[in-house]
Design a protein around this motif. Structure first.
Motif, mmCIF file in Angstrom:
data_model
loop_
_atom_site.group_PDB
_atom_site.id
_atom_site.type_symbol
_atom_site.label_atom_id
_atom_site.label_comp_id
_atom_site.label_asym_id
_atom_site.label_seq_id
_atom_site.Cartn_x
_atom_site.Cartn_y
_atom_site.Cartn_z
ATOM 1 N N HIS A 208 -3.952 11.905 -4.674
ATOM 2 C CA HIS A 208 -5.234 11.539 -3.410
ATOM 3 C C HIS A 208 -5.077 11.515 -1.894
ATOM 4 C CE1 HIS A 208 -6.566 10.073 -7.280
ATOM 5 N NE2 HIS A 208 -5.288 9.084 -7.417
ATOM 6 N N HIS A 209 -3.884 11.498 -1.456
ATOM 7 C CA HIS A 209 -3.931 11.746 0.125
ATOM 8 C C HIS A 209 -2.785 12.747 0.481
ATOM 9 C CE1 HIS A 209 -4.848 7.278 -0.331
ATOM 10 N NE2 HIS A 209 -5.716 7.861 0.287
ATOM 11 N N ASP A 210 -3.275 13.770 1.155
ATOM 12 C CA ASP A 210 -2.519 14.490 1.876
ATOM 13 C C ASP A 210 -2.066 14.157 3.113
ATOM 14 O OD1 ASP A 210 -2.893 16.579 -0.275
ATOM 15 O OD2 ASP A 210 -4.718 17.269 0.853
ATOM 16 N N GLY B 289 -3.881 2.433 13.211
ATOM 17 C CA GLY B 289 -5.088 2.246 12.522
ATOM 18 C C GLY B 289 -5.049 2.655 10.805
ATOM 19 N N ALA B 290 -5.692 1.810 10.358
ATOM 20 C CA ALA B 290 -5.505 1.941 8.578
ATOM 21 C C ALA B 290 -6.522 2.709 8.226
ATOM 22 C CB ALA B 290 -5.633 0.501 8.415
ATOM 23 N N TRP C 241 -10.900 3.972 0.501
ATOM 24 C CA TRP C 241 -9.568 4.445 0.443
ATOM 25 C C TRP C 241 -9.407 5.645 1.331
ATOM 26 C CZ3 TRP C 241 -5.724 2.087 -1.929
ATOM 27 C CH2 TRP C 241 -6.023 1.415 -2.831
ATOM 28 N N ASP C 242 -10.276 5.777 2.304
ATOM 29 C CA ASP C 242 -10.273 6.811 3.364
ATOM 30 C C ASP C 242 -9.173 6.418 4.470
ATOM 31 O OD1 ASP C 242 -10.581 9.149 4.962
ATOM 32 O OD2 ASP C 242 -12.422 8.485 5.940
ATOM 33 N N TRP C 243 -8.104 6.608 4.197
ATOM 34 C CA TRP C 243 -6.786 5.623 5.026
ATOM 35 C C TRP C 243 -6.710 6.756 6.054
ATOM 36 C CZ3 TRP C 243 -2.776 4.225 0.924
ATOM 37 C CH2 TRP C 243 -3.349 2.870 0.321
ATOM 38 N N SER C 244 -5.984 6.197 7.249
ATOM 39 C CA SER C 244 -5.555 7.044 8.104
ATOM 40 C C SER C 244 -4.215 7.638 8.038
ATOM 41 C CB SER C 244 -5.427 6.206 9.539
ATOM 42 O OG SER C 244 -4.311 5.204 9.276
#
Length: 387
Positions: free
Chosen positions: A117-119, A145-146, A153-156
């Motif tokens: 889910h997260h690169d 920043g989070a 779920w669009d995390w930094s």
């Protein structure tokens, strides 16, 4: 699955219920000297959740067992003196720090798991570790920043990196500050004797199966495995060496295991009368709750409002070792509002009033207002009992 030994101990459903209540801290005198830390060690895991109505769930867990413990002291008991850490167990949970080595199996699994889910750009992970080493414990916001101002779920990059480091065990969540995780390096936050992944998977699993069996008193394969979100085959591989003993529970259609110490004495003592968080380990597994208490409970916070039956955060009422109803609470200033009360029978009126008064006092309310009762003929009785 290997063949199971024939159980030598036969329990009635009522005996199993009482064993479960005692194991979870609801039968017998509460251990006030050990306090909140004692509750955490006894349960082995206290689930966290974002919802806060009366209080957050991790506050409601010790309250239900000990009574009106100070809410500030609850937080301090969990998070000071490297007493606990947050990690993935039944869900996101507060765990006793001494169990750090026994989650090595999960940390290893996360390190080898692909991240769909997260690169994460090259260097981002190392940068977060470098910043924590230089600046000390930080929240995701302080790390840069989070979020990226998108969906949930669009995390930094920094948030993705620090959460990955948390899963790997290089970083630890040592407290929640205004509900934000506070991260620190494991090498600083975990006492040196515990800071290792030396235990193999089998030893980790044996320990967690044993802990779950002790916390539940008696349970099926699914009950015990679910406590720390183990797979059924993981349970199967270690249960014979876990120290739990096979038992038969009349009325249960599946094999069960019990903590041998729970079988040594008959459960006796005073029952707690209290409201339960839906995330309380006594009732967090629906099939077990139905089997033990004959009580169907579902958290409806994520159910569309028109389809809710019992309310947004309905809290079951425990009294006399039974689940007798539930209430969906809210707070308006210094008034605790019982938005919807469900009562199984007239016998539930007095304990519901007691539980509501005590909960109101605990959260600083000086009045209780009842808005709706599912059995309208009991409304006047409940209001009188609250007066």
């Amino acid at each position: 699955m290997t063949s199971l030994p024939s159980p030598a101990i036969d329990l009635s459903a009522d005996e199993a219920r009482r064993i479960a209540l005692r194991a979870q801290g609801f039968l017998g005198a509460p251990d006030r000297r050990s306090g909140v830390r004692g509750v955490l060690r006894h349960l082995g895991a206290v689930q966290l959740d974002t919802i806060s109505v009366l209080a957050r769930s991790h506050e409601l867990i010790p309250y239900a067992r000990l009574g009106a413990v100070g809410r500030d002291s609850v937080e301090a008991a969990y998070w000071t003196e490297t007493h606990a850490f947050e990690y993935w167990s039944h869900a996101a949970c507060i765990l006793p720090i001494e169990e750090w080595p026994h989650f090595a199996f999960r940390r290893r699994a996360y390190r080898t798991r692909p991240h769909w889910h997260h690169d994460l750009p090259s260097g981002a992970y190392d940068q977060v570790i470098k910043q924590l080493r230089a600046e000390g414990p930080l929240t995701a916001t302080e790390l840069g920043g989070a979020k990226n101002k998108g969906e949930w779920w669009d995390w930094s990059e920094s948030k993705i990196a620090v959460e990955r480091a948390l899963m790997y065990g290089e970083v630890v969540c040592t407290e929640r500050r205004s509900w934000k995780r506070v991260y620190d390096l494991a090498e600083r936050a975990v006492p040196a004797p515990l800071l290792h992944d030396d235990l193999d998977d089998a030893e980790c699993l044996r320990r967690l199966v044993r802990l779950a069996g002790e916390a539940l008193g008696v349970g099926t394969r699914a009950d015990i495995a679910d406590y720390h979100r183990l797979k059924g085959e993981q349970f199967d591989a270690v249960v014979a060496e876990s120290g739990l003993v096979p038992v038969t529970v009349r009325g249960w259609d599946k094999p069960a295991w019990a903590d041998p110490k729970a079988l040594e004495t008959t459960p006796r003592g005073r029952h707690r009368t209290t409201l339960l968080s839906p995330f309380d380990s006594l009732i967090w597994e629906r099939a077990r709750t139905e089997r033990i208490f004959g009580f169907t409970h579902r958290l409806e916070a994520y159910v569309p409002k028109p389809k809710r039956i019992h309310g947004y955060f309905a809290m079951p009422l425990l009294a006399g070792g039974r689940l007798l109803g539930r209430v969906d609470p809210a707070r308006e200033g210094s008034t605790l509002v019982a938005r919807q009360v469900s009562l199984d029978s007239p016998k539930a009126v007095a304990p519901m009033a007691q539980a509501l008064r005590e909960a109101a006092s605990w959260v600083g309310c000086d009045a209780v207002r009842v808005e709706r009762v599912d059995r309208p003929e009991l409304t006047a009785d409940l209001v009188r009992a609250l007066a």
